[in-house]
Motif scaffolding. Structure first.
Motif, mmCIF file in Angstrom:
data_model
loop_
_atom_site.group_PDB
_atom_site.id
_atom_site.type_symbol
_atom_site.label_atom_id
_atom_site.label_comp_id
_atom_site.label_asym_id
_atom_site.label_seq_id
_atom_site.Cartn_x
_atom_site.Cartn_y
_atom_site.Cartn_z
ATOM 1 N N VAL A 13 -4.157 -2.501 -4.807
ATOM 2 C CA VAL A 13 -4.413 -1.363 -3.918
ATOM 3 C C VAL A 13 -3.330 -1.270 -2.842
ATOM 4 O O VAL A 13 -3.596 -1.117 -1.662
ATOM 5 N N GLY A 16 0.962 2.335 -4.274
ATOM 6 C CA GLY A 16 1.719 2.562 -5.478
ATOM 7 C C GLY A 16 2.750 1.472 -5.727
ATOM 8 O O GLY A 16 3.438 1.082 -4.780
ATOM 9 N N ILE A 18 -0.339 1.843 -8.628
ATOM 10 C CA ILE A 18 -1.773 1.706 -8.487
ATOM 11 C C ILE A 18 -2.385 1.229 -9.805
ATOM 12 O O ILE A 18 -1.700 1.096 -10.821
ATOM 13 N N LYS A 198 1.889 6.664 -8.595
ATOM 14 C CA LYS A 198 0.930 6.769 -7.492
ATOM 15 C C LYS A 198 -0.232 7.653 -7.926
ATOM 16 O O LYS A 198 -0.984 7.284 -8.808
ATOM 17 N N GLY A 354 -3.654 1.341 -0.518
ATOM 18 C CA GLY A 354 -3.640 2.524 -1.364
ATOM 19 C C GLY A 354 -5.008 2.722 -1.995
ATOM 20 O O GLY A 354 -5.616 1.765 -2.468
ATOM 21 N N HIS A 355 -5.484 3.955 -1.974
ATOM 22 C CA HIS A 355 -6.758 4.254 -2.655
ATOM 23 C C HIS A 355 -6.605 5.583 -3.385
ATOM 24 O O HIS A 355 -6.883 6.641 -2.862
ATOM 25 N N THR A 359 -9.306 3.928 -8.931
ATOM 26 C CA THR A 359 -9.963 3.200 -7.839
ATOM 27 C C THR A 359 -10.920 4.127 -7.093
ATOM 28 O O THR A 359 -11.960 3.683 -6.596
#
Length: 391
Positions: A13, A16, A18, A198, A354-355, A359
């Motif tokens: 997470v 990127g 991901i 990403k 990162g979300h 995810t």
């Protein structure tokens, strides 16, 4: 692909690359085929068409080229500027600095509207600059991955198209395409450049760009050849048009297997549920939850105004007294991989999550719960250890 599951691994997470879906990873393992075969030409042609759908465009010209997102900057600089051309760069972080550096390397003259750390460029300053000087391009980073600042692409494009309609609007969407709404035609954008790893939820290695008819016309009317060989649209435009029409063409070998993976991801994005607009809503919902949960334990966001905070990532400061080595290794032990700070002036003071992609979209995975729990536990443990050392 019946029964294929990727091996257990740490939850990735960072902003990127991901996590990617099993179907996408499986497609990346497609048996090797000729890049001139009818089978492959159909797949890459579909990718070109679906790339338009992701950006809500009917007239844009996509370019799918082996390379990182950085290649998009070179495409813009090499094909849309000539030495001495004026570019206005709206700088909201590390990647604004880098975009400027790339444009300068090709001989463009770059003026910047620099935003304070944690903010986006002021539209009043943009309008003043456009009224004071003629610019060929206004360029900006939609989500600067170094700060998590989300620029208002719609408002920027409206300002440029109202004040200086001849000027091209160029968006670095590497960290926004697929996780933030971008209405290419409706907003009057001229270039959006991005990458596969990403929000488009594909392994790294594909530079993806879409150019408006206005941008293509500027390219075609340039007075000298593009100042790049590999990034030249003179080479790639006929290839892309041939691919889409189903006719084999060649300039440089495309990343065949990665195109299959991208096709699998695009199919999920454009042909299945949730729809693109539903995906954007899911990203907003998960982003708000993560930000609220981290705020509840005293973690402060980098973006000063929540309106300018990205939905596909979160950047927060460490509590006073803690740095990356106190927290990030603890997260790794909990099988959660986040990223440290990147912006040169504050990189030791914050971390980034990162979300995007599965995810967020596949809520049954429980990734968001895992992120929140791991961060809360790691911060608590690090603070407790710091206190014990003081005692």
């Amino acid at each position: 692909m019946s029964g294929f599951k990727q091996e257990p691994h740490k939850l990735l997470v960072i902003p990127g690359p991901i996590e990617v879906a099993d179907e996408v990873l499986y497609a990346n393992a497609h048996p090797s085929v000729s890049h001139m075969s009818a089978e492959f030409i159909q797949v890459i042609g579909d990718c070109i068409r679906m790339t338009r759908e992701v950006l809500f465009s009917t007239t844009g010209q996509p370019f799918l080229i082996a390379g990182s997102g950085t290649l998009g900057w070179d495409q813009v600089a090499a094909n849309l500027t000539e030495p001495g051309d004026s570019v206005l760069l709206l700088n909201s972080g590390y990647f604004g600095d880098s975009f400027t550096e790339c444009l300068l390397a090709y001989g463009a003259e770059v003026d910047e509207v620099r935003a304070d750390f944690g903010t986006a460029a002021d539209l009043n300053d943009v309008e003043k600059a456009l009224k004071a000087k003629k610019y060929k391009i206004v360029a900006f980073t939609h989500v600067d991955t170094s700060t998590s600042v989300l620029s208002d692409a719609k408002a920027i494009a409206e300002t440029v198209n109202r004040v200086s309609p001849e000027t091209l609007v160029v968006v670095d969407g590497v960290c926004s395409v697929g996780s933030e709404e971008i209405l290419f035609d409706q907003w009057g954008l001229d270039v959006v450049l991005t990458a596969s790893q990403k929000g488009l939820a594909t392994p790294p290695g594909l530079s993806i760009l879409i150019a408006s008819p206005k941008a293509i016309k500027v390219f075609e009317e340039r007075t000298r050849p593009p100042a790049s060989y590999y990034a030249s649209w003179k080479k790639w435009l006929p290839v892309m048009k041939s691919y889409e029409s189903g006719i084999p063409a060649y300039f440089a070998t495309p990343p065949v297997n990665l195109i299959y993976a991208y096709h699998a991801s695009l199919t999920q994005l454009t042909k299945a549920r949730p729809s693109l607009q539903e995906r954007f809503a899911l990203h907003r919902k998960a982003s708000q939850r993560i930000k609220d949960e981290l705020a509840s334990i005293g973690l402060k966001q980098l973006p000063l105004d929540p309106y300018y905070a990205a939905n596909g990532m979160t950047a927060v400061y460490f509590p006073d007294g803690l740095k990356a080595p106190d927290v990030i290794p603890r997260l790794l032990k909990k099988n959660v991989v986040v990223a440290g700070g990147l912006h040169k002036s504050n990189k030791d003071k914050y971390f980034r999550i990162g979300h995007m992609g599965i995810t967020i979209v596949n809520e049954e995975r429980g990734d968001v719960d895992k992120i929140i729990t791991a961060v809360k536990e790691s911060i608590s443990e690090a603070l407790a250890e710091a206190e014990s050392k003081k005692a």
